[in-house]
Design an enzyme around this catalytic site. Structure first.
Site, PDB file in Angstrom:
ATOM      1  CE  LYS A  58      90.470 -13.196  66.511  1.00 22.61           C
ATOM      2  NZ  LYS A  58      91.032 -14.407  67.350  1.00 22.61           N
TER       3      LYS A  58
ATOM      4  NE  ARG B  96      92.131 -16.432  61.246  1.00 24.98           N
ATOM      5  CZ  ARG B  96      90.948 -16.009  62.141  1.00 24.98           C
ATOM      6  NH1 ARG B  96      90.184 -15.422  61.877  1.00 24.98           N
ATOM      7  NH2 ARG B  96      91.105 -16.832  63.055  1.00 24.98           N
TER       8      ARG B  96
HETATM    9  P1  AP5 Z   1      87.042 -15.174  72.472  1.00 27.60           P
HETATM   10  O1  AP5 Z   1      86.717 -13.721  72.468  1.00 27.60           O
HETATM   11  O2  AP5 Z   1      85.962 -16.052  72.027  1.00 27.60           O
HETATM   12  O3  AP5 Z   1      88.471 -15.241  71.592  1.00 27.60           O
HETATM   13  P2  AP5 Z   1      88.577 -14.963  70.152  1.00 27.60           P
HETATM   14  O4  AP5 Z   1      89.994 -14.494  69.939  1.00 27.60           O
HETATM   15  O5  AP5 Z   1      87.538 -14.404  69.457  1.00 27.60           O
HETATM   16  O6  AP5 Z   1      88.770 -16.659  69.534  1.00 27.60           O
HETATM   17  P3  AP5 Z   1      88.192 -17.404  68.156  1.00 27.60           P
HETATM   18  O7  AP5 Z   1      88.682 -18.777  68.615  1.00 27.60           O
HETATM   19  O8  AP5 Z   1      86.911 -17.058  67.928  1.00 27.60           O
HETATM   20  O9  AP5 Z   1      89.077 -16.666  67.452  1.00 27.60           O
HETATM   21  P4  AP5 Z   1      89.673 -17.482  66.151  1.00 27.60           P
HETATM   22  O10 AP5 Z   1      90.525 -16.388  65.515  1.00 27.60           O
HETATM   23  O11 AP5 Z   1      90.273 -18.779  65.831  1.00 27.60           O
HETATM   24  O12 AP5 Z   1      88.144 -17.976  65.393  1.00 27.60           O
HETATM   25  P5  AP5 Z   1      87.278 -17.342  64.463  1.00 27.60           P
HETATM   26  O13 AP5 Z   1      85.921 -17.521  64.698  1.00 27.60           O
HETATM   27  O14 AP5 Z   1      87.786 -15.921  63.970  1.00 27.60           O
HETATM   28  O15 AP5 Z   1      87.592 -15.806  73.901  1.00 27.60           O
HETATM   29  C1  AP5 Z   1      87.918 -17.246  74.136  1.00 27.60           C
HETATM   30  C2  AP5 Z   1      87.644 -17.626  75.533  1.00 27.60           C
HETATM   31  O16 AP5 Z   1      88.196 -17.106  76.574  1.00 27.60           O
HETATM   32  C3  AP5 Z   1      86.004 -17.522  75.816  1.00 27.60           C
HETATM   33  O17 AP5 Z   1      85.543 -18.401  76.147  1.00 27.60           O
HETATM   34  C4  AP5 Z   1      86.022 -16.273  76.592  1.00 27.60           C
HETATM   35  O18 AP5 Z   1      84.898 -16.000  77.302  1.00 27.60           O
HETATM   36  C5  AP5 Z   1      87.251 -16.201  77.418  1.00 27.60           C
HETATM   37  N1  AP5 Z   1      87.959 -15.057  77.543  1.00 27.60           N
HETATM   38  C6  AP5 Z   1      87.972 -13.871  76.706  1.00 27.60           C
HETATM   39  N2  AP5 Z   1      89.013 -13.172  77.346  1.00 27.60           N
HETATM   40  C7  AP5 Z   1      89.290 -13.623  78.513  1.00 27.60           C
HETATM   41  C8  AP5 Z   1      89.942 -12.926  79.767  1.00 27.60           C
HETATM   42  N3  AP5 Z   1      90.602 -11.728  79.477  1.00 27.60           N
HETATM   43  N4  AP5 Z   1      90.218 -13.629  80.547  1.00 27.60           N
HETATM   44  C9  AP5 Z   1      89.637 -14.984  80.809  1.00 27.60           C
HETATM   45  N5  AP5 Z   1      88.731 -15.327  79.735  1.00 27.60           N
HETATM   46  C10 AP5 Z   1      88.617 -14.515  78.659  1.00 27.60           C
HETATM   47  O19 AP5 Z   1      87.778 -18.265  63.203  1.00 27.60           O
HETATM   48  C11 AP5 Z   1      87.097 -19.602  63.087  1.00 27.60           C
HETATM   49  C12 AP5 Z   1      87.529 -20.216  61.730  1.00 27.60           C
HETATM   50  O20 AP5 Z   1      87.163 -19.335  60.467  1.00 27.60           O
HETATM   51  C13 AP5 Z   1      89.231 -19.967  61.412  1.00 27.60           C
HETATM   52  O21 AP5 Z   1      89.940 -21.028  62.148  1.00 27.60           O
HETATM   53  C14 AP5 Z   1      89.355 -20.210  59.925  1.00 27.60           C
HETATM   54  O22 AP5 Z   1      89.486 -21.405  59.347  1.00 27.60           O
HETATM   55  C15 AP5 Z   1      87.964 -19.173  59.360  1.00 27.60           C
HETATM   56  N6  AP5 Z   1      88.460 -17.860  59.313  1.00 27.60           N
HETATM   57  C16 AP5 Z   1      87.777 -16.802  60.006  1.00 27.60           C
HETATM   58  N7  AP5 Z   1      88.398 -15.707  59.613  1.00 27.60           N
HETATM   59  C17 AP5 Z   1      89.188 -16.044  58.510  1.00 27.60           C
HETATM   60  C18 AP5 Z   1      89.767 -15.195  57.641  1.00 27.60           C
HETATM   61  N8  AP5 Z   1      90.190 -13.924  57.703  1.00 27.60           N
HETATM   62  N9  AP5 Z   1      90.708 -15.943  56.556  1.00 27.60           N
HETATM   63  C19 AP5 Z   1      90.560 -17.230  56.528  1.00 27.60           C
HETATM   64  N10 AP5 Z   1      89.930 -17.978  57.378  1.00 27.60           N
HETATM   65  C20 AP5 Z   1      88.998 -17.339  58.245  1.00 27.60           C
END
Ligand code: AP5
Length: 223
Positions: free
Chosen positions: A16, A91
């Site tokens: 994402k 989410r």
């Molecule tokens: P990346 O682009 O970083 O993936 P992502 O989907 O953004 O992953 P996140 O782990 O950030 O998502 P998340 O939803 O768990 O975390 P968030 O920060 O939102 O890609 C991942 C890796 O793969 C990278 O190394 C990239 O380089 C590589 N990659 C990407 N595309 C690729 C491809 N095509 N091929 C190969 N490699 C690739 O949330 C964190 C925490 O915050 C949550 O767990 C929760 O506790 C809290 N939180 C956030 N939002 C909310 C909400 N709305 N409500 C409640 N709690 C929330």
């Protein structure tokens, strides 16, 4: 041409953030990542940061009311008027309904919800190699998207680090929460007629080329 008020939907590590950054570059719009907003608050030692940290480090979601209030505040800022990508919000169904209310008040609507459907095995591979910039939050991967200089962000020179919630046990918990709580949003946005499924690997050309193709197909306009 359609205004780009977008949602990026997908499991943890589905890409994402990587794709949101690419789309912002292409369309000149703003990324609103709830994960980054929470991490900035944790880094800044705010009360919101302390609360969020206790949930994030267990792989759980931060409560809906806290998250929706933070998003409302961010979407009220003038830089989102030309379009935005919500990365990691909504989410839960309650957050999706809260978003409808927020946009109703601010006078906007969602153009598309982009859903990245990536198999679990691939997700674990991606998360286990991820590094994040401590300054601009750009995501890198040790194998698939390494920085030019080890440990240093190509974009801003910031130091790269591994997220605390990327430990294998926490990732499993985050995946469970995604399946039980966030996946129903796919049907929610399908019913609204705005869901677009993005195939796991569109091509080998990288996120910017992939997203340019998606933006052109959907008729999204650059600012
Ligand atoms: P990346 O682009 O970083 O993936 P992502 O989907 O953004 O992953 P996140 O782990 O950030 O998502 P998340 O939803 O768990 O975390 P968030 O920060 O939102 O890609 C991942 C890796 O793969 C990278 O190394 C990239 O380089 C590589 N990659 C990407 N595309 C690729 C491809 N095509 N091929 C190969 N490699 C690739 O949330 C964190 C925490 O915050 C949550 O767990 C929760 O506790 C809290 N939180 C956030 N939002 C909310 C909400 N709305 N409500 C409640 N709690 C929330």
């Amino acid at each position: 041409m359609k205004k780009a008020n977008l949602i990026m939907l997908g499991a943890p590590g589905s890409g994402k953030g990587t794709r949101a950054v690419a789309l912002c570059e292409i369309l000149g719009i703003v990324q609103v990542s709830t994960g980054d907003l929470f991490r900035n608050n944790i880094k800044g030692g705010t009360e919101l940061g302390r609360l969020a940290k206790s949930y994030i480090n267990r792989g759980e979601l931060v409560p809906d009311d806290v998250t929706a209030a933070m998003v409302k505040d961010r979407l009220s800022k003038p830089d989102t008027a030309g379009g935005f990508i919500l990365d990691g919000f909504p989410r839960t169904l309650a957050q999706a309904r809260a978003l409808d209310e927020i946009l109703g008040e601010l006078g906007g609507e969602i153009s598309y919800a982009l859903y990245l459907d990536v198999p679990d095995g691939e997700i674990v591979r991606r998360i286990s190699g991820r590094m994040i910039c401590s300054e601009c939050q750009a995501p890198y991967h040790r194998e698939f998207n390494p920085p030019k200089s080890e440990g240093v962000c190509d974009k801003c020179g910031g130091k790269l680090f591994t997220r605390e919630d990327d430990m294998p046990e926490t990732v499993q918990k985050r995946l469970e929460v995604f399946r039980s709580t966030t996946l129903p949003l796919v049907d929610f946005y399908k019913a609204k007629g705005v869901l677009v499924e993005i195939p796991p690997e569109l091509s080998d050309r990288g996120a910017v080329a992939d997203m340019r193709e998606v933006a052109e197909k959907l008729g999204l306009c650059a600012r």
